[in-house]
Design an enzyme around this catalytic site. Structure first.
Site, PDB file in Angstrom:
ATOM      1  N   ASN A 283       0.820  -1.210   0.000  1.00  9.33           N
ATOM      2  CA  ASN A 283       0.000   0.000   0.000  1.00  9.33           C
ATOM      3  C   ASN A 283       0.852   1.258   0.000  1.00  9.33           C
ATOM      4  O   ASN A 283       0.605   2.204  -0.759  1.00  9.33           O
ATOM      5  CB  ASN A 283      -0.926   0.016   1.231  1.00  9.33           C
ATOM      6  CG  ASN A 283      -2.280  -0.606   0.952  1.00  9.33           C
ATOM      7  OD1 ASN A 283      -2.768  -0.589  -0.173  1.00  9.33           O
ATOM      8  ND2 ASN A 283      -2.894  -1.164   1.979  1.00  9.33           N
TER       9      ASN A 283
ATOM     10  N   ASP B 286      -5.845  -2.622  -3.246  1.00  9.97           N
ATOM     11  CA  ASP B 286      -7.180  -3.167  -3.531  1.00  9.97           C
ATOM     12  C   ASP B 286      -7.108  -4.241  -4.608  1.00  9.97           C
ATOM     13  O   ASP B 286      -7.840  -5.246  -4.555  1.00  9.97           O
ATOM     14  CB  ASP B 286      -8.124  -2.046  -3.983  1.00  9.97           C
ATOM     15  CG  ASP B 286      -8.552  -1.138  -2.846  1.00  9.97           C
ATOM     16  OD1 ASP B 286      -8.291  -1.484  -1.678  1.00  9.97           O
ATOM     17  OD2 ASP B 286      -9.135  -0.078  -3.126  1.00  9.97           O
TER      18      ASP B 286
ATOM     19  N   ASP C 136      -6.539  -7.172   5.543  1.00  9.51           N
ATOM     20  CA  ASP C 136      -5.909  -8.108   4.608  1.00  9.51           C
ATOM     21  C   ASP C 136      -5.974  -9.536   5.128  1.00  9.51           C
ATOM     22  O   ASP C 136      -5.162 -10.379   4.751  1.00  9.51           O
ATOM     23  CB  ASP C 136      -4.453  -7.709   4.340  1.00  9.51           C
ATOM     24  CG  ASP C 136      -3.606  -7.721   5.610  1.00  9.51           C
ATOM     25  OD1 ASP C 136      -4.177  -7.520   6.705  1.00  9.51           O
ATOM     26  OD2 ASP C 136      -2.383  -7.917   5.511  1.00  9.51           O
TER      27      ASP C 136
END
Length: 284
Positions: free
Chosen positions: A177, A186, A212
């Protein structure tokens, strides 16, 4: 004369109501149906309704429900009796109807009001789907997983079959990320979800538990198959990373817990055990 005129107006009103109205005996034989009822069940005209069987126009799986309903409608306490069942529909597209008994009983039968509730049922199913699934991945969310998993655990307990819980965490997800952006994060979540669906059976219950972390409840799966299932899943992640030309390989850490035939372990315990096993693997 005035009474005859009022009766004619009442008959015309019923005949032109937007809801279907019919008169049925307890066996489902029809002796009257208005225009809306004829349209709902694809009769060419109201005359064709006479002596037709209501049950023959009901989905075979729902006929026992209607048979029970017809038996209850002749009882004085039936007032609030209502059922929602399926019919094939005029264009062979299944539709839902609501049948409600009117509190006007004779020796021959009773009047029923029939309404098309397909749109309502579709909306209801869509709202339920949204409430139970994760928007990004299309997997069950926490609420949906709990509902489905608890039901299946009770079933497997009765059958005395073994089940296995997997707790799956994406490695270095924060780094992905921070380095490549949340859009790429995503994308990774979606690819993991896609790989989970491809790696496990359609009868297994798969969820994005949060962030996650994913959970899989594998049904009727002996604990000896854990390594086979997890190795296949991890290799599939390597393959999908290459196929999508990712600048990294998606890797996961997996912990497992199992409930053997005669053990009584609830869902919460299974999740906790699988989580502890997963975090133990992370620390190695």
């Amino acid at each position: 004369m005035r009474g005859d005129s009022l009766a004619a107006k009442c008959k015309a009103l019923v005949e032109n109501l937007p809801d279907g109205v019919c008169f049925s005996d307890p066996q489902g034989s029809l002796f009257y149906g208005n225009k809306s009822f004829a349209q709902l069940f694809c009769f060419r005209d109201t005359e064709e309704i006479l002596n037709a069987s209501l049950l023959s126009y009901i989905h075979s799986d729902d006929r026992p429900t209607v048979e029970e309903f017809l038996g209850r409608m002749m009882q004085s306490e039936y007032g609030k009796t209502v059922v929602q069942v399926r019919t094939p529909g005029c264009d062979s597209h299944e539709q839902w109807i609501e049948i409600r008994a009117v509190n006007t009983i004779t020796e021959e039968g009773a009047f029923l009001v029939v309404r098309d509730v397909t749109s309502y049922k579709t909306l209801q199913e869509e709202l339920l789907f949204q409430a139970l699934t994760d928007e990004l991945t299309g997997l069950y969310n926490r609420r949906g997983f709990k509902m489905m998993a608890e039901q299946e655990l009770r079933h497997s307990q009765r059958l005395e079959t073994e089940v296995m819980m997997l707790s799956i965490d994406i490695d270095s997800f924060k780094v992905i990320n921070d380095t490549f952006g949340h859009g790429e994060g995503d994308r990774v979540l979606s690819l993991v979800a896609k790989t989970l669906r491809a790696s496990f059976r359609s009868t297994d219950i798969i969820a994005r538990w949060g962030g996650d972390e994913f959970l899989v409840l594998a049904l009727d799966a002996p604990s000896g198959t854990v390594d086979i299932l997890t190795d296949r899943f991890k290799q599939s992640l390597v393959d999908i990373s290459r196929a999508n030309a990712l600048p990294f390989t998606i890797e996961v850490t997996i912990g497992s817990a199992s409930r053997e035939n005669t053990m009584i372990i609830g869902l919460e315990q299974l999740v906790q055990q699988a989580d502890r096993a997963m975090y133990a693997c992370k620390r190695r």
